[in-house]
Design an enzyme around this catalytic site. Structure first.
Site, short mmCIF file in Angstrom:
data_model
loop_
_atom_site.label_atom_id
_atom_site.label_comp_id
_atom_site.label_asym_id
_atom_site.label_seq_id
_atom_site.Cartn_x
_atom_site.Cartn_y
_atom_site.Cartn_z
N SER A 70 5.88 4.85 -14.27
CA SER A 70 4.75 4.45 -15.12
C SER A 70 5.23 3.98 -16.50
O SER A 70 6.33 4.32 -16.93
CB SER A 70 3.80 5.64 -15.30
OG SER A 70 3.42 6.13 -14.04
C1 LIG Z 1 2.88 5.30 -10.36
S1 LIG Z 1 3.80 6.12 -9.14
C2 LIG Z 1 4.10 7.70 -9.87
C3 LIG Z 1 4.99 7.66 -11.08
C4 LIG Z 1 5.75 8.95 -11.30
N1 LIG Z 1 4.92 10.03 -11.75
C5 LIG Z 1 6.96 8.77 -12.19
O1 LIG Z 1 7.12 9.51 -13.13
O2 LIG Z 1 7.74 7.89 -11.89
C6 LIG Z 1 2.58 6.52 -7.94
C7 LIG Z 1 3.12 7.25 -6.71
O3 LIG Z 1 2.03 7.80 -5.98
C8 LIG Z 1 2.40 7.84 -4.63
N2 LIG Z 1 1.21 8.08 -3.79
C9 LIG Z 1 0.27 7.22 -3.35
N3 LIG Z 1 -0.66 7.87 -2.61
C10 LIG Z 1 -0.29 9.17 -2.59
C11 LIG Z 1 -0.82 10.36 -1.99
N4 LIG Z 1 -1.92 10.32 -1.23
N5 LIG Z 1 -0.19 11.53 -2.18
C12 LIG Z 1 0.96 11.60 -2.94
N6 LIG Z 1 1.52 10.51 -3.51
C13 LIG Z 1 0.89 9.33 -3.36
C14 LIG Z 1 3.10 6.52 -4.40
O4 LIG Z 1 3.96 6.60 -3.25
C15 LIG Z 1 3.86 6.36 -5.72
O5 LIG Z 1 5.18 6.80 -5.62
#
Ligand SMILES: C[S@@+](CC[C@H](N)C(=O)[O-])C[C@H]1O[C@@H](n2cnc3c(N)ncnc32)[C@H](O)[C@@H]1O
Length: 397
Positions: A70
């Site tokens: 992010s």
């Molecule tokens: C914007 S990224 C997260 C950034 C992270 N917190 C970081 O510090 O880098 C969003 C993540 O949410 C995950 N995601 C999407 N749907 C999800 C779900 N139902 N459960 C868990 N993770 C999920 C995606 O695979 C992705 O890796």
């Protein structure tokens, strides 16, 4: 001594920029952001990209990134909303690169605990590796659908969601301690805001919300949005609990629109997200209109932004937020107004204009947002937004 383009220098400048923008006022969060080596979580990115105020792709996909690191300014805003304290037991949904989990580990300290979940096994493998390489072995990484939380370590003092859900699953409410904090970038009525909720006995109550955009959450809570084309290059996006007559709206958009001006102007880059937020608290038909640059240049619609603009629909008519460039005292400004289409387009445009004026009267005011698990009757009145597992109620102040 560090060189001008060393990771430490770039990290220092990244944090200074966030402070300069007024987005980082906590000395503890500042110290954590100065400590965690963000570039180690994005090994494929250049140092400059890792420390720019941009997202960094962790895993690409056919329709855009599946996972990203992010934007640092958004990370700072959400950590401020979460306020992780030493000793807290924290759950993160959306491990991504593992960067935010490392910041959480710094903030909760050795007496606290961090669990982070991601639905994608490539992503959790990357996060595990990066967290181990940077010394955050004690962060627990789980590969699962975060919609179900991680019940074995519940209750959590804090839950942070770093992916955009359309709904608030029951598990997050059940696994959050009473008086605990849930920070979540929720989608409703076409917009997305990071909401900081406090858990009460039988409901959640928002204490703050900030505009943001996240990758949509996949899995059990996905799928509540609908969209359809209204004309060449023009689409409407709404929630499944709203009744939208697309045939009538196609005919409305085919006709000439009426534009009304509010008399309110904004400077370039001044946020108008508060208008959308206020509309969601007063107009049941609030949704999103998007138009390509070509559709805007040649008609039939001219929303304020191509991809994201608030619209209000009522039966066979629709209106949306629009703007026009003006110059006042040599300064560039944007006049705010609304354009309506269809038999009641004028009336809907007038209602959007009234909301622009109310917003302008107190731009910082936010509606009171409460969220009630399905099965619990809301004890407040206001604009009801029915999700599958939660009912949101917005009360305009
Ligand atoms: C914007 S990224 C997260 C950034 C992270 N917190 C970081 O510090 O880098 C969003 C993540 O949410 C995950 N995601 C999407 N749907 C999800 C779900 N139902 N459960 C868990 N993770 C999920 C995606 O695979 C992705 O890796």
């Amino acid at each position: 001594m560090t060189s001008a383009n060393s990771p430490e220098e770039l990290r220092g400048r990244m944090v200074d920029r966030i402070i300069g923008a007024g987005l980082l006022r906590s000395a503890r969060i500042e110290a954590a952001m100065r400590t965690v080596p963000r570039h180690e979580f994005a090994p494929a990115a250049s140092l400059a990209d890792a420390y720019a105020d941009r997202t960094v792709t962790v895993k690409p996909g056919p329709d855009g990134p599946v996972s990203t690191l992010s934007m640092p300014s958004v990370v700072a805003i959400m950590l401020r909303q979460l306020d992780p304290l030493p000793g807290d037991n924290v759950l993160e949904i959306g491990a991504g690169a593992g960067y935010n989990a490392a910041l959480l580990a710094e903030l909760v300290g050795p007496a606290g605990a961090v669990t982070t979940i991601d639905i994608d096994s490539d992503v959790t493998a990357h996060a595990r590796e990066a967290l181990d390489a940077t010394g955050y072995h004690h962060v627990r990484v789980i590969n699962a659908d975060g919609a179900f939380g991680a019940p074995d370590r519940a209750p959590y003092d804090k839950i942070i969601v770093t992916v955009g859900p359309w709904d608030l699953p029951a598990a997050w409410f059940d696994q959050l301690a009473v008086v605990g904090r849930l920070v979540v970038p929720l989608y409703w009525r076409g917009q997305s805001r990071s909401i900081a909720f406090t858990r009460h006995e039988d409901h959640l109550r928002a204490v703050d919300s900030q505009p943001c955009a996240f990758i949509p959450m996949v899995g059990d809570v996905a799928g509540g949005e609908r969209s359809a084309g209204l004309a060449d290059g023009v689409s409407l996006h709404w929630d499944e609990d709203q009744r939208i007559d697309t045939a009538a709206l196609r005919s409305a958009v085919g006709g000439v629109g009426t534009t009304l001006w509010s008399g309110v102007t904004v400077a370039p880059h001044e946020g108008v997200d508060g208008i959308w937020l206020r509309l969601t608290a007063t107009e049941a038909g609030t949704c999103r209109i998007s138009a390509t640059e070509a559709a805007i240049a040649h008609g039939p619609v001219k929303p304020i932004f191509p991809g994201w603009a608030p619209a209000v629909v009522d039966g066979d008519s629709l209106a949306y937020l629009t703007s026009a460039r003006r110059t006042a005292n040599g300064q560039r400004r944007y006049a705010l107004g609304a354009t309506g289409h269809g038999p009641r387009g004028h009336e809907l445009a007038d209602r959007i204009v009234a909301t622009i004026k109310r917003w302008d009267g107190n731009r910082a005011a936010q509606p009171v947002i409460t969220a009630w698990p399905v099965g619990t009757e809301p004890r407040v009145s206001g604009q009801v937004i029915a999700k599958r597992q939660t009912t949101l109620v917005l009360q305009d102040g």
